[in-house]
Write an enzyme that holds these catalytic residues in place. Structure first.
Site, PDB file in Angstrom:
ATOM      1  N   ASP A 249      17.313  41.322 -54.435  1.00 56.01           N
ATOM      2  CA  ASP A 249      15.929  41.034 -53.626  1.00 56.01           C
ATOM      3  C   ASP A 249      15.851  41.915 -52.445  1.00 56.01           C
ATOM      4  O   ASP A 249      16.830  42.049 -51.686  1.00 56.01           O
ATOM      5  CB  ASP A 249      15.732  39.550 -53.269  1.00 56.01           C
ATOM      6  CG  ASP A 249      16.029  38.604 -54.186  1.00 56.01           C
ATOM      7  OD1 ASP A 249      17.121  38.486 -55.192  1.00 56.01           O
ATOM      8  OD2 ASP A 249      15.396  37.532 -54.281  1.00 56.01           O
ATOM      9  N   HIS A 251      12.305  42.166 -50.953  1.00 54.08           N
ATOM     10  CA  HIS A 251      11.314  41.419 -50.557  1.00 54.08           C
ATOM     11  C   HIS A 251      10.686  42.112 -49.386  1.00 54.08           C
ATOM     12  O   HIS A 251      10.334  41.653 -48.285  1.00 54.08           O
ATOM     13  CB  HIS A 251      11.917  39.940 -49.971  1.00 54.08           C
ATOM     14  CG  HIS A 251      11.704  39.060 -51.210  1.00 54.08           C
ATOM     15  ND1 HIS A 251      10.771  38.669 -51.781  1.00 54.08           N
ATOM     16  CD2 HIS A 251      13.048  38.309 -51.443  1.00 54.08           C
ATOM     17  CE1 HIS A 251      11.290  37.582 -52.718  1.00 54.08           C
ATOM     18  NE2 HIS A 251      12.456  37.473 -52.472  1.00 54.08           N
ATOM     19  N   ASP A 278      12.289  41.055 -57.358  1.00 63.11           N
ATOM     20  CA  ASP A 278      11.691  40.533 -55.995  1.00 63.11           C
ATOM     21  C   ASP A 278      11.732  41.763 -54.997  1.00 63.11           C
ATOM     22  O   ASP A 278      12.431  41.480 -53.888  1.00 63.11           O
ATOM     23  CB  ASP A 278      12.693  39.213 -55.697  1.00 63.11           C
ATOM     24  CG  ASP A 278      12.457  37.798 -56.328  1.00 63.11           C
ATOM     25  OD1 ASP A 278      11.671  37.792 -57.231  1.00 63.11           O
ATOM     26  OD2 ASP A 278      12.697  36.899 -55.479  1.00 63.11           O
ATOM     27  N   ASP A 281       6.494  40.370 -51.833  1.00 61.94           N
ATOM     28  CA  ASP A 281       6.468  39.109 -51.272  1.00 61.94           C
ATOM     29  C   ASP A 281       7.337  38.998 -50.039  1.00 61.94           C
ATOM     30  O   ASP A 281       8.149  39.787 -49.822  1.00 61.94           O
ATOM     31  CB  ASP A 281       6.585  37.932 -51.913  1.00 61.94           C
ATOM     32  CG  ASP A 281       5.254  37.894 -53.025  1.00 61.94           C
ATOM     33  OD1 ASP A 281       4.206  38.139 -52.674  1.00 61.94           O
ATOM     34  OD2 ASP A 281       5.536  37.227 -54.164  1.00 61.94           O
ATOM     35  N   ARG A 282       6.713  38.286 -49.157  1.00 61.67           N
ATOM     36  CA  ARG A 282       7.486  37.779 -47.801  1.00 61.67           C
ATOM     37  C   ARG A 282       7.613  38.812 -46.781  1.00 61.67           C
ATOM     38  O   ARG A 282       6.730  38.722 -45.773  1.00 61.67           O
ATOM     39  CB  ARG A 282       8.796  37.248 -48.139  1.00 61.67           C
ATOM     40  CG  ARG A 282       8.946  36.014 -49.000  1.00 61.67           C
ATOM     41  CD  ARG A 282      10.479  35.616 -49.328  1.00 61.67           C
ATOM     42  NE  ARG A 282      10.591  34.670 -50.118  1.00 61.67           N
ATOM     43  CZ  ARG A 282      10.153  33.508 -49.951  1.00 61.67           C
ATOM     44  NH1 ARG A 282       9.752  32.976 -48.702  1.00 61.67           N
ATOM     45  NH2 ARG A 282      10.423  32.398 -50.975  1.00 61.67           N
ATOM     46  N   ASN A 310      10.940  36.604 -60.078  1.00 62.20           N
ATOM     47  CA  ASN A 310      10.040  35.522 -60.172  1.00 62.20           C
ATOM     48  C   ASN A 310       8.896  35.887 -59.190  1.00 62.20           C
ATOM     49  O   ASN A 310       7.817  35.179 -59.170  1.00 62.20           O
ATOM     50  CB  ASN A 310      10.685  34.191 -59.956  1.00 62.20           C
ATOM     51  CG  ASN A 310      11.457  34.179 -58.576  1.00 62.20           C
ATOM     52  OD1 ASN A 310      12.024  35.004 -58.127  1.00 62.20           O
ATOM     53  ND2 ASN A 310      10.801  33.134 -57.700  1.00 62.20           N
ATOM     54  N   HIS A 311       9.120  36.760 -58.303  1.00 63.29           N
ATOM     55  CA  HIS A 311       8.001  37.096 -57.470  1.00 63.29           C
ATOM     56  C   HIS A 311       7.094  38.427 -57.895  1.00 63.29           C
ATOM     57  O   HIS A 311       6.256  38.763 -57.072  1.00 63.29           O
ATOM     58  CB  HIS A 311       8.653  37.343 -55.699  1.00 63.29           C
ATOM     59  CG  HIS A 311       8.748  36.299 -55.061  1.00 63.29           C
ATOM     60  ND1 HIS A 311       7.862  35.737 -54.359  1.00 63.29           N
ATOM     61  CD2 HIS A 311       9.831  35.420 -55.216  1.00 63.29           C
ATOM     62  CE1 HIS A 311       8.310  34.554 -53.674  1.00 63.29           C
ATOM     63  NE2 HIS A 311       9.349  34.390 -54.225  1.00 63.29           N
ATOM     64  N   HIS A 359      17.464  38.656 -62.962  1.00 60.00           N
ATOM     65  CA  HIS A 359      17.231  38.104 -61.371  1.00 60.00           C
ATOM     66  C   HIS A 359      17.449  36.586 -61.321  1.00 60.00           C
ATOM     67  O   HIS A 359      18.247  36.367 -60.352  1.00 60.00           O
ATOM     68  CB  HIS A 359      15.394  38.298 -61.402  1.00 60.00           C
ATOM     69  CG  HIS A 359      15.182  37.784 -60.072  1.00 60.00           C
ATOM     70  ND1 HIS A 359      15.423  38.441 -58.916  1.00 60.00           N
ATOM     71  CD2 HIS A 359      14.660  36.659 -59.615  1.00 60.00           C
ATOM     72  CE1 HIS A 359      15.103  37.794 -57.495  1.00 60.00           C
ATOM     73  NE2 HIS A 359      14.520  36.457 -58.179  1.00 60.00           N
ATOM     74  N   ARG A 409      14.848  23.859 -56.890  1.00 61.73           N
ATOM     75  CA  ARG A 409      13.685  24.521 -56.953  1.00 61.73           C
ATOM     76  C   ARG A 409      12.397  23.604 -57.429  1.00 61.73           C
ATOM     77  O   ARG A 409      11.464  23.825 -57.084  1.00 61.73           O
ATOM     78  CB  ARG A 409      13.660  25.789 -57.312  1.00 61.73           C
ATOM     79  CG  ARG A 409      14.672  26.925 -56.690  1.00 61.73           C
ATOM     80  CD  ARG A 409      14.656  27.952 -57.386  1.00 61.73           C
ATOM     81  NE  ARG A 409      15.684  28.957 -57.142  1.00 61.73           N
ATOM     82  CZ  ARG A 409      15.629  29.851 -56.223  1.00 61.73           C
ATOM     83  NH1 ARG A 409      14.489  30.153 -55.544  1.00 61.73           N
ATOM     84  NH2 ARG A 409      16.714  30.678 -55.857  1.00 61.73           N
ATOM     85  N   HIS A 436      18.062  36.257 -56.427  1.00 58.08           N
ATOM     86  CA  HIS A 436      17.345  35.257 -56.458  1.00 58.08           C
ATOM     87  C   HIS A 436      17.772  34.403 -55.227  1.00 58.08           C
ATOM     88  O   HIS A 436      17.142  33.352 -54.993  1.00 58.08           O
ATOM     89  CB  HIS A 436      17.489  34.608 -57.694  1.00 58.08           C
ATOM     90  CG  HIS A 436      16.546  33.414 -58.117  1.00 58.08           C
ATOM     91  ND1 HIS A 436      15.051  33.715 -57.723  1.00 58.08           N
ATOM     92  CD2 HIS A 436      16.786  32.276 -58.814  1.00 58.08           C
ATOM     93  CE1 HIS A 436      14.399  32.567 -58.190  1.00 58.08           C
ATOM     94  NE2 HIS A 436      15.338  31.766 -58.719  1.00 58.08           N
TER      95      HIS A 436
END
Length: 508
Positions: A249, A251, A278, A281-282, A310-311, A359, A409, A436
């Protein structure tokens, strides 16, 4: 111990948990709340632990705690509020709204509940609107781009960038876009981004469209090999590279991504990179990360690969900032183009027939084979389904205990070392590589050496103390593949906080 002493001890533990919650040490907070619950379970203790789990985004565990709080005291409104927030984190907005309306029926002036109600209703309306648009559109948004009538802005960005040659070919209802990317363009693009500028919109649309076309032509399971591997199949890529670097990730941490290339080497015909999902995002530079990786893919199509995370999905992008960031810096239409490009991303990569990279992680069944991954039809759905192989490749996590268990989660599952061992033996693999999850050391080798987690966003969200890490794969003179892990620290970035484009956090 008397009842009074037990309650006093439990209250002391709760206070310690509250102190750790304020310090953002959520693991310690959870530990203290758990000790309090073991002495004297109360709705308050469960609700507090739910809050700590929400902060860690363990929404499944938070939901369980909130349910226990409500069972112990059906009148305790914080239990319903915590459950609403847990549901929102699990993208179950209707269930969340139901709980919030219950809270407001008892406490109509609760400011947090009123704010969450407003944001949930806004999110539900937005989803309905976008679903209506999707139903109306039977054509790809990328196929509807009219580059001939799309003017470059006459601004500073246009003047600072080289010309970008864009080629359009039309086949029936398909429009195929290709771009003659250059290293000079990428260098100047990076400098543009460092100055806080954006790409001309025509360039932005062309880069996303052309890269989506490359992803579309790749398999659901990309297969890579290195020179000297006599067992490489004809469909293996990266045959000229001496090294493959796997990143986890990132991000939207643009400056840390630049540092990866500066520290471990640039993408080239001799050095392949795989980014394991990923990348948006963020972080508040997700656009910049996406355009950098996409441009490198256009320049080196056989040496830059990206697995879907997943993002790289609409529902996460709506909450964690990427959609709002693209709208703020470019247009909503460009976000829809990015969304379609994400639908073209492969789900997994096989390196040297030994390392399976995805991921999330492994599956709810021991019967899954590499051929099952190869046979995924990722164009069947506009977005990944909420169950099945695609979901599990994006969402699942390892656990130290044997077997399988529900996900912390609230989405997917957790799998133990026995599951990993069976899968590796069944598919003749050396190791599973996944991302992840934050790892304080940047990476962690688990499940008796058969599984590694690699995370490449150091000082994650400017709040964690973690290192970043990459995994390098080489092929030695002993005619064997070898893996080596390298770590790195975060580098400074401009004074823009993470989550700057997350307008509505939906309570968490």
């Amino acid at each position: 111990m008397s009842e009074d002493l037990m309650l006093k001890k439990a209250e002391e533990l709760k206070k310690k948990g509250n102190d750790q919650l304020k310090k953002k040490d959520y693991d310690k907070a959870i530990d203290f709340y758990t000790q309090a619950i073991e002495i004297k379970p109360t709705a308050v203790f469960y609700s507090n632990r739910a809050q700590a789990n929400i902060k860690k985004e363990n929404f499944g565990l938070a939901l369980n705690d909130a349910n226990d709080a409500i069972k112990l005291n059906p009148q305790y409104l914080k239990g319903y509020y915590r459950r609403a927030v847990a549901y929102s984190g699990m993208i179950e907005y209707k269930n969340s709204l139901k709980d919030i309306k219950h809270v407001l029926s008892k406490a109509p002036n609760d400011k947090n509940a009123k704010k969450l109600e407003k944001n949930l209703e806004k999110m539900i309306r937005q989803i309905r609107f976008e679903q209506a648009i999707q139903v109306e559109e039977d054509r790809s948004i990328l196929d509807q781009l009219d580059f001939a009538n799309m003017l470059d802005e006459k601004n500073d960005s246009s003047n600072r960038l080289p010309e970008l040659d864009i080629h359009i070919t039309k086949e029936a209802k398909r429009q195929k876009v290709s771009v003659d990317m250059t290293f000079d363009y990428i260098e100047k693009m990076v400098e543009l981004f460092k100055d806080g500028k954006t790409l001309p919109k025509k360039h932005a649309y062309a880069i996303v469209s052309a890269t989506a076309e490359l992803f579309r032509n790749e398999k659901a399971l990309v297969e890579l090999s290195l020179p000297g591997d006599e067992n490489a199949k004809k469909n293996c890529r990266s045959a000229t590279a001496k090294k493959i670097t796997v990143c986890g990730d990132t991000h939207g941490q643009f400056y840390d991504v630049l540092n990866i290339f500066g520290k471990f080497g640039k993408v080239s015909p001799e050095h392949t990179y795989l980014f394991n999902g990923d990348f948006v995002d963020r972080g508040s530079w997700s656009c910049e990360v996406a355009f950098l990786l996409y441009s490198l893919k256009l320049l080196y199509p056989d040496n830059l690969f990206i697995d879907r995370g997943n993002h790289e999905t609409d529902d996460m992008n709506q909450v964690y900032g990427f959609q709002s960031e693209v709208k703020a810096k470019y247009t909503d239409r460009l976000f829809r183009c990015f969304s379609e490009s994400f639908n073209c991303l492969p789900y997994s990569t096989l390196i040297g027939h030994q390392y399976l990279v995805m991921h999330g992680g492994l599956f709810s069944s021991d019967d899954v084979t590499l051929d099952d991954i190869r046979n995924i039809d990722r164009f069947k759905h506009r977005q990944p389904p909420k169950e099945g192989l695609e979901m599990e490749l994006l969402w699942t996590d390892p656990q130290p205990a044997e077997g399988r268990s529900p996900s912390k989660r609230g989405i997917g599952l957790q799998f133990g070392p026995d599951v990993t061992k069976k899968f590796c033996e069944k598919n003749d693999l050396k190791m599973i590589i996944r991302s992840h999850e934050v790892r304080i050391g940047g990476y962690e080798i688990e499940h008796e050496g058969k599984l590694a987690t690699v995370f490449s966003a150091p000082h994650y969200c400017d709040s964690e103390t973690n290192l970043g890490a990459v995994m390098n794969v080489t092929f030695g003179s002993d005619l064997k593949y070898h893996e080596e892990f390298d770590t790195f620290e975060a580098v400074p970035h401009p004074d823009i906080p993470p989550m700057a484009y997350c307008q509505d956090r939906l309570g968490f």
